[in-house]
Scaffold this motif. Structure first.
Motif, PDB file in Angstrom:
ATOM      1  N   GLN A 112       0.837  -1.203   0.000  1.00 48.32           N
ATOM      2  CA  GLN A 112       0.000   0.000   0.000  1.00 48.32           C
ATOM      3  C   GLN A 112       0.869   1.249   0.000  1.00 48.32           C
ATOM      4  OE1 GLN A 112      -4.081  -1.568   2.069  1.00 48.32           O
ATOM      5  NE2 GLN A 112      -2.879  -0.149   3.203  1.00 48.32           N
ATOM      6  N   GLN A 113       1.921   1.251   0.813  1.00 49.84           N
ATOM      7  CA  GLN A 113       2.853   2.378   0.831  1.00 49.84           C
ATOM      8  C   GLN A 113       3.473   2.560  -0.553  1.00 49.84           C
ATOM      9  OE1 GLN A 113       3.708   4.714   3.041  1.00 49.84           O
ATOM     10  NE2 GLN A 113       5.242   5.578   1.678  1.00 49.84           N
ATOM     11  N   ALA A 114       3.935   1.450  -1.138  1.00 55.90           N
ATOM     12  CA  ALA A 114       4.568   1.511  -2.456  1.00 55.90           C
ATOM     13  C   ALA A 114       3.595   2.036  -3.504  1.00 55.90           C
ATOM     14  CB  ALA A 114       5.081   0.122  -2.854  1.00 55.90           C
ATOM     15  N   MET A 115       2.349   1.561  -3.462  1.00 60.82           N
ATOM     16  CA  MET A 115       1.359   1.988  -4.449  1.00 60.82           C
ATOM     17  C   MET A 115       1.101   3.487  -4.351  1.00 60.82           C
ATOM     18  SD  MET A 115      -0.466   1.255  -6.997  1.00 60.82           S
ATOM     19  CE  MET A 115      -0.400  -0.538  -6.996  1.00 60.82           C
ATOM     20  N   ALA A 138       2.657 -16.375  -5.835  1.00 60.11           N
ATOM     21  CA  ALA A 138       1.299 -16.636  -5.360  1.00 60.11           C
ATOM     22  C   ALA A 138       0.872 -15.590  -4.333  1.00 60.11           C
ATOM     23  CB  ALA A 138       1.209 -18.040  -4.771  1.00 60.11           C
ATOM     24  N   ALA A 139       1.791 -15.204  -3.448  1.00 58.23           N
ATOM     25  CA  ALA A 139       1.477 -14.172  -2.453  1.00 58.23           C
ATOM     26  C   ALA A 139       1.194 -12.833  -3.146  1.00 58.23           C
ATOM     27  CB  ALA A 139       2.623 -14.031  -1.458  1.00 58.23           C
ATOM     28  N   TYR A 140       1.994 -12.504  -4.154  1.00 58.90           N
ATOM     29  CA  TYR A 140       1.773 -11.249  -4.878  1.00 58.90           C
ATOM     30  C   TYR A 140       0.485 -11.302  -5.699  1.00 58.90           C
ATOM     31  CZ  TYR A 140       6.532 -10.001  -3.532  1.00 58.90           C
ATOM     32  OH  TYR A 140       7.663  -9.708  -2.824  1.00 58.90           O
ATOM     33  N   GLU A 141       0.144 -12.460  -6.228  1.00 64.12           N
ATOM     34  CA  GLU A 141      -1.120 -12.592  -6.965  1.00 64.12           C
ATOM     35  C   GLU A 141      -2.305 -12.312  -6.053  1.00 64.12           C
ATOM     36  OE1 GLU A 141      -0.952 -16.489  -8.722  1.00 64.12           O
ATOM     37  OE2 GLU A 141       0.252 -15.775 -10.419  1.00 64.12           O
ATOM     38  N   ARG A 142      -2.205 -12.724  -4.790  1.00 69.19           N
ATOM     39  CA  ARG A 142      -3.287 -12.437  -3.835  1.00 69.19           C
ATOM     40  C   ARG A 142      -3.452 -10.932  -3.619  1.00 69.19           C
ATOM     41  NH1 ARG A 142      -1.103 -17.118  -1.583  1.00 69.19           N
ATOM     42  NH2 ARG A 142       0.107 -16.014   0.008  1.00 69.19           N
ATOM     43  N   MET A 143      -2.399 -10.168  -3.922  1.00 70.78           N
ATOM     44  CA  MET A 143      -2.464  -8.704  -3.813  1.00 70.78           C
ATOM     45  C   MET A 143      -2.848  -8.052  -5.138  1.00 70.78           C
ATOM     46  SD  MET A 143       0.699  -7.607  -1.415  1.00 70.78           S
ATOM     47  CE  MET A 143       1.614  -8.966  -0.708  1.00 70.78           C
ATOM     48  N   GLY A 144      -3.055  -8.852  -6.185  1.00 73.19           N
ATOM     49  CA  GLY A 144      -3.496  -8.315  -7.464  1.00 73.19           C
ATOM     50  C   GLY A 144      -2.435  -8.267  -8.552  1.00 73.19           C
ATOM     51  N   PHE A 145      -1.206  -8.658  -8.255  1.00 72.32           N
ATOM     52  CA  PHE A 145      -0.162  -8.685  -9.292  1.00 72.32           C
ATOM     53  C   PHE A 145      -0.476  -9.791 -10.291  1.00 72.32           C
ATOM     54  CE2 PHE A 145       2.149  -6.352  -6.092  1.00 72.32           C
ATOM     55  CZ  PHE A 145       3.021  -5.557  -6.806  1.00 72.32           C
ATOM     56  N   SER A 169      -7.727  -3.354 -10.845  1.00 77.28           N
ATOM     57  CA  SER A 169      -7.690  -4.569 -10.024  1.00 77.28           C
ATOM     58  C   SER A 169      -8.899  -4.612  -9.103  1.00 77.28           C
ATOM     59  CB  SER A 169      -6.403  -4.589  -9.179  1.00 77.28           C
ATOM     60  OG  SER A 169      -6.428  -5.668  -8.276  1.00 77.28           O
ATOM     61  N   ASP A 170      -9.516  -5.779  -9.020  1.00 80.51           N
ATOM     62  CA  ASP A 170     -10.656  -5.926  -8.112  1.00 80.51           C
ATOM     63  C   ASP A 170     -10.194  -6.085  -6.656  1.00 80.51           C
ATOM     64  OD1 ASP A 170      -9.561  -8.468  -8.285  1.00 80.51           O
ATOM     65  OD2 ASP A 170     -11.470  -9.478  -8.630  1.00 80.51           O
ATOM     66  N   LYS A 171      -8.895  -6.092  -6.409  1.00 76.67           N
ATOM     67  CA  LYS A 171      -8.368  -6.249  -5.055  1.00 76.67           C
ATOM     68  C   LYS A 171      -8.019  -4.916  -4.398  1.00 76.67           C
ATOM     69  CE  LYS A 171      -6.609 -10.797  -6.175  1.00 76.67           C
ATOM     70  NZ  LYS A 171      -7.610 -11.596  -5.566  1.00 76.67           N
ATOM     71  N   TRP A 172      -8.074  -3.833  -5.157  1.00 75.07           N
ATOM     72  CA  TRP A 172      -7.697  -2.517  -4.669  1.00 75.07           C
ATOM     73  C   TRP A 172      -8.859  -1.542  -4.782  1.00 75.07           C
ATOM     74  CZ3 TRP A 172      -2.830  -0.964  -2.815  1.00 75.07           C
ATOM     75  CH2 TRP A 172      -1.856  -1.962  -2.824  1.00 75.07           C
ATOM     76  N   LEU A 182      -5.602  -2.015  -0.254  1.00 80.90           N
ATOM     77  CA  LEU A 182      -6.119  -3.351  -0.542  1.00 80.90           C
ATOM     78  C   LEU A 182      -7.489  -3.482   0.102  1.00 80.90           C
ATOM     79  CD1 LEU A 182      -2.857  -5.329   0.018  1.00 80.90           C
ATOM     80  CD2 LEU A 182      -4.287  -5.549  -2.004  1.00 80.90           C
ATOM     81  N   LYS A 183      -8.423  -4.111  -0.601  1.00 80.37           N
ATOM     82  CA  LYS A 183      -9.765  -4.275  -0.054  1.00 80.37           C
ATOM     83  C   LYS A 183      -9.769  -5.180   1.169  1.00 80.37           C
ATOM     84  CE  LYS A 183     -12.312  -3.452  -4.305  1.00 80.37           C
ATOM     85  NZ  LYS A 183     -13.191  -4.050  -5.317  1.00 80.37           N
TER      86      LYS A 183
END
Length: 191
Positions: A112-115, A138-145, A169-172, A182-183
């Protein structure tokens, strides 16, 4: 020489700009040495965390980068290094991130800070990174990457180039202050 930037409202609570990532990496290394003999410590996560700590200790100042630390209960529990794009309309890159293996929620807080830093610096809610392995991807995909379309999924030794556009992204989502978040994410905490 790296110049610290003032981020104002984009700076999340507990987050700070780092001038000396080596000093924080050294303090995190002491934590990791204490954790290593514990039977509850995941050896793979410990190994990856140690590799990132070494990276921060050995790569003190890199041109066009910004490094942030995160404090939880008055302890440094992570570092993230961002690389500024060469052009104003380029994508900001997450070069490296390390989090204390006893914590959870710190990685998503860093994203979130980076975004929001990317939006401030480039005007675009876009981040790129290279995942070290499939678990990290896989962890980054969970964040929308999403993995780059040129990525060869059969090559297990290849780093996985990934990109995130928060506006698509539907995750943000944007919060009431106009920052991206992030939602669903865990609040940073020790486990």
């Amino acid at each position: 020489m790296q110049t610290p930037m003032t981020l104002g409202s984009a700076l999340l609570p507990g987050m700070s700009t780092v001038r000396d990532s080596e000093a924080i990496a050294t303090s995190m290394e002491r934590v990791l040495n204490d954790l290593a003999p514990s039977p509850q410590t995941d050896p793979l996560r410990l190994l990856g965390t140690n590799e990132m700590v070494d990276y921060f200790k050995n790569n003190k100042m890199i041109e066009n980068t910004e490094t942030f630390s995160y404090q939880l209960n008055d302890q440094n529990v992570g570092l993230v290094r961002l690389k500024m794009p060469k052009k104003k309309d380029g994508d900001m890159e997450v070069m490296a991130m390390v989090t204390d293996p006893r914590t959870r929620g710190v990685g998503s807080t860093f994203m979130q800070q980076a975004m929001n830093h990317a939006v401030k610096m480039t005007g675009q809610p876009v981040l790129t990174l290279n995942a070290m392995d499939r678990d990290a991807a896989a962890a980054y995909e969970r964040m929308g990457f999403k993995a780059d379309s040129d990525y060869d999924s059969d090559d297990e030794d290849q780093m996985i180039p990934m990109r995130l556009d928060a506006s698509n992204s539907d995750k943000w989502e944007k919060n009431n202050t106009g920052n991206f978040q992030l939602k669903s994410r865990l609040a940073p905490e020790f486990r």
